[in-house]
Design a protein around this motif. Sequence first.
Motif: not given
Length: 519
Positions: A234-253
């Motif tokens: 479970e601790a692996l689900l709460f990693q800074s810069r990996i899966n806590i408050k990480v921006i999702i990128h766009t496939s276009g503009p």
Amino acid sequence: MRPAPPYRAHTFCSHLGPEPTPDEALEDRYLLKAIAWPELPARPAPVPLNQTSDPVHSLFTVLPSKGQKEWHVGDQLEALVHMHDFQGSPKRYGGDFLVARLHSPDFGAGLAGKVVDHLNGSYSALFPLLWGGSAQVQITMVHSSEAVAVLQRLREERPNRVFFKSLFRSGELSETTTCIPCLPLNYPQPPLCNYTNLHTGEPWYCLKPELLSCDTRINHAMGGYENPLYTNQEALLFQSRINIKVIIHTSGPDRINVLPQKIDETELESSTIKAEPDKYTPSGYYYQGTWRPLCGTSVRQFNDSSSITQCLTGKVIHMYGDSTMRQWFEYLSAFIPDFNLHRTKNVGPLMAVDFKNNILMNYRCHGPPIRILPVSTSELRYVADELDGLAGGPDTVVVFSIWAHFTSFPIEVYIRRMRHIRQALVRLLDRGPGTLVIIRSANFVAMDQTTSKHSSDWFSLQIDTVLRTMFKGLGVVFVDAWEMTLAHHSPHNIHPPPPIIKNMVDLILSHVCPDKKKS
């Protein structure tokens, strides 16, 4: 026949305090439905990390404008988010906690979007277009659906992961014991000191000292955090810069250009932006760094001591809650040189008095549970009790913010507290017509693996939804700290930075002293 309780937690939290009335039990079920979260599909546990939501592999797309090739002020923008796991495979179920923001650094503009979960691994982010020029979409995964499931379990099964302590003293003899509001069902029943509030029935217990009596308790303080709480998986689900408050990128503009509003020649008189049933309307937005509500009172700028003093002349302002409310008190008391600040500690109570202009402002922290430096039990009072001691009236302003210290407990603890405060507010408004009541909502905080256990934004979201639902229609003013912190460019912090605080204070002062020249 009394309706069945909405659910049974794995703690005594739902059993402590007075039994709910039929109406309260009905409201409980309504509130629980309002905060219901999508469940994960049944599968063997634990789920491997590589099969959980990965913001790096996930993408969003800004959808074309409907029926035209360009965007105008007043249109609604939609972005479609597709979640994938760490293997790059598409997710087939919902429950991820995503937030969305539309912003423009060039204009000092920003607003909070609405995220719609389609329950199949895809999400829509909706944004009204409220300013002309550039606008950029930002989508953030706060938690994966798998992490949310862990947080749900912690909230119900480990309510005492934040615990408290009290000092007992008689003469030279002193003892310290643990204090908690929730006793697990399988908890051996040691001797307890019962400090349940006699007025509201709010439960609070401390372990009885070995040598001293229960009436020798002299203070309340933060105790500590229970560990461990997560399994290694479970601790692996709460990693800074990996899966806590990480921006999702766009496939276009991710940027668009917004043209001026199109005005139908037959409706020139309707040139202002109006909410439509099929469109999402936020509570407000930033433009040139200033918060602009989309409904209600127009916000005035209070930039100097004289304007604030003029607004508050003859007023009594009562502030209750946590340190996010104390920020408002400190901002105002520092901004008005004529105030004489009588300060005991950070925990208060605090008072500021301007005798010349007949202004009284005070702050008091709310009752337990509150994670705080040692505070005398004589100074630790429940907000409902304090409200029942007010006369109210047109010159009285009541402001409160109560959320941050309830995030680690089952939601029924918060519902019960807000219910008592709401009842007290109804009594206050009845005997003191014209009393202005302002409620500050929860806000986003900085998070890592440790703070997620007890102060995750997901907990705050659930509490915020309950708060808004319970006080809707009561004739109170909401300061939407949730949207004001999400829409702003500043990093999230439990104590928002000065520019946000100024916008919040300008908003409340605008309700205290509305601009009569504007509708």
